[in-house]
Design a protein around this motif. Sequence first.
Motif, short mmCIF file in Angstrom:
data_model
loop_
_atom_site.label_atom_id
_atom_site.label_comp_id
_atom_site.label_asym_id
_atom_site.label_seq_id
_atom_site.Cartn_x
_atom_site.Cartn_y
_atom_site.Cartn_z
N SER A 146 0.81 -1.21 0.00
CA SER A 146 0.00 0.00 0.00
C SER A 146 0.85 1.26 0.00
O SER A 146 1.97 1.26 0.47
CB SER A 146 -0.92 0.02 1.23
OG SER A 146 -2.07 -0.71 0.95
N SER B 235 -7.99 1.63 -0.08
CA SER B 235 -7.21 2.35 -1.08
C SER B 235 -7.33 3.86 -0.92
O SER B 235 -6.35 4.58 -1.10
CB SER B 235 -7.66 1.94 -2.48
OG SER B 235 -7.30 0.62 -2.71
N ASN B 238 -5.39 4.97 2.15
CA ASN B 238 -3.95 4.88 1.98
C ASN B 238 -3.38 5.80 0.92
O ASN B 238 -2.17 5.85 0.75
CB ASN B 238 -3.58 3.45 1.60
CG ASN B 238 -3.31 2.62 2.82
OD1 ASN B 238 -2.56 3.04 3.68
ND2 ASN B 238 -3.94 1.47 2.91
N ASP B 240 -3.69 5.18 -2.22
CA ASP B 240 -3.47 4.42 -3.45
C ASP B 240 -4.34 5.01 -4.56
O ASP B 240 -3.97 4.98 -5.72
CB ASP B 240 -3.84 2.95 -3.25
CG ASP B 240 -2.84 2.22 -2.38
OD1 ASP B 240 -1.64 2.33 -2.66
OD2 ASP B 240 -3.26 1.57 -1.41
#
Lengths: 323, 361
Positions: A146, B235, B238, B240
């Motif tokens: 991540s 995601s 984070n 991402d």
Amino acid sequence: MSAIEDTSALPAEAPTRRLPSPRMLILWALIVTFCVVPFGLVLAISFGQKIEGAAWEWAFTGENYLRFFVGADWPESRTTLYLNRLWYSIYYAVIAALIAVLTAFPFAYLLTRLSRRAQSRWLVFLLATMSLSEVFIVMGWDILLSNRSGLPMVLRETGVTAWLKDVGWFAQLREWGLANPRDVKFKTSMVATVLTMSYLVWPYAVILLYPALSRLDQSTVEAARTMGAGPWTVMRTVVLPTVRLPLVGTVFLLFVFLLGTYVSVTVFADPSQQTLAISVYEAVRGSTLNAPFGAAQAVILLITGALCLWLGRTLVARTGTPA
Amino acid sequence: MTKINRRSLLKSTASVGGMALAGSVLGTPLIAQSRSLKVGSYGGYFEDSFKSFVYPAFTEATGITVESVTQPNSTDWLVTMQQATRAGNVPADISLYSRDSLIKASRIGGLLAPLDASQMKATENLDGYFRFEDSSGLIGVGAMSWFTSMVVNTDYVDTPPESWADFWNSEQYEASLGISKLYNSHFLDIVAATFFDGQETFATNDGIVALVEKARELKPNTALWWSAESQMEQSIKNGDVIGGMYYHDVSQLMAAEGFPILSHFPKEGNPQDYGSWCLSAISDKAAEAQEFINFSSDPATQALMSRQIGTAPLVDRSKTDLTEEEFAAVSGTPSIQPAYEAYLDNETFIKETWDTMLGTS
């Protein structure tokens, strides 16, 4: 009394030979209940008929199999979607099985050189890691890859990302889909998918290779060494030929195991690189309630897997005979 | 006849009270004399909130006890109920169905019983869209609704986009978005509302192909095509991905926990989905079911659900006592209404066209 005893004693041999023993009957009942019936059901459902806007009904149509190769809209349009997914099922399974065996082999070989005590410690540890489910392993790798908690963070904090940008390689990574404009990224990527899949089966590879390698007669290795062969030559001409069969067998077993991988692929693979396992699940459990098409895909996956194994075995047998 | 025996009154109230507790907490079977109702809802946090807040209030108001039944979701539950109806014994009197499952059930036929609107005055608070009628009559009444909205990570995006179209800008969003992978998760409805004529575009195969081709242009900007909620949650937390589509209610909860997430209504709006209460065709609890649906349609109950479960009310905010802030936490405008009928009439074509766009390069 004696007459009865006589008659019962005489034919006693004959029926036992003709009738299978209770143990065999139970075994067959188990096989039929848990293997034949479920598979028969899947096969029967795969010929079922989807009702648009509702669920499906029993039928006998080859549409689901035709759809696999050309799509539902054929002949108006044609899609290679499902063949593409079948290709990725096989591709991932082969690559991940090979990586796992290639990396597990040196490890297992060195493991057999350790003391008995150390060996058993390692084996217990590896067996313990097998109890981790796929979901658990994928969660772990998800964190490790991540942006904020994993490898991209390490690369950013150590200045590697900035350096990649300076030398211009970052643009190449973006091209490959391994970076966004800010950071390197591994989700979603083929690297992450294959990595997780081989990680998943790695302990199995070691455990499967260990018996063959530990039975390896060390005197043959020593003999080759005293005759002047280097370590690599010994590996190539003595060790590898001896364990060739277990080695190939392990690759096959892991290949079959990996064909149905689900979680790693859903989490780490881009939809353009996903496998048939995902497609089967979506058809059966997704909102279209198209169990027949899911079943047809499952049957095709099974047949393809069997063909791959047969092909692999034939190739090994052919290359094996001259040696 | 009018004489009330004190002892029996005490007994019955005690049993109702006890039953409410047992019914809501343990889900135990109920004794025949007391009035009861088996109500299905999606398991997990959702069902738990219903058991803790909504059912006890209903029992208090009507004396009818509720036995909560866990539904995995709408589509699987429809299959379960279909088989159970055939077998003549259903696990729930009232089920919670999304609009597409409701239409599916109506088309399969024989699964749902028509409701008597005259017995449910409070349902008049709901917009006609949320009272679904087919040829047999009123078969579904809206329970609550939720939005799938535009979200951005405020660490990376200073001002949220004015329009969904901004997400197509690769300068800003290259490999940075999280979009749902499922064909019917209403991303196509967003595309239709932003670039085409909304629901009408779904009417023809050419229209659908045009929608999917427009979605294809977003592929370079999409880092994650998520299939499970948790993937998108991780995601966006984070970094991402820095934006995309996600559930409005969960985003609000995450923002409340301090994560840099903003759920936003761009000018085209966000897709609104809703669940309906539906009565099983073979249930003998029509009267109780109607009382329950009437209770659920009451603005006070709608407000209770918004506060405790985070769902959007199906009645006007002015009818409820929700503050502007409370309302904004669960709802917004404008709302995009999904092309449910098309998703059913043409499901194989839409799914395969969408999957082919995503699944082949």
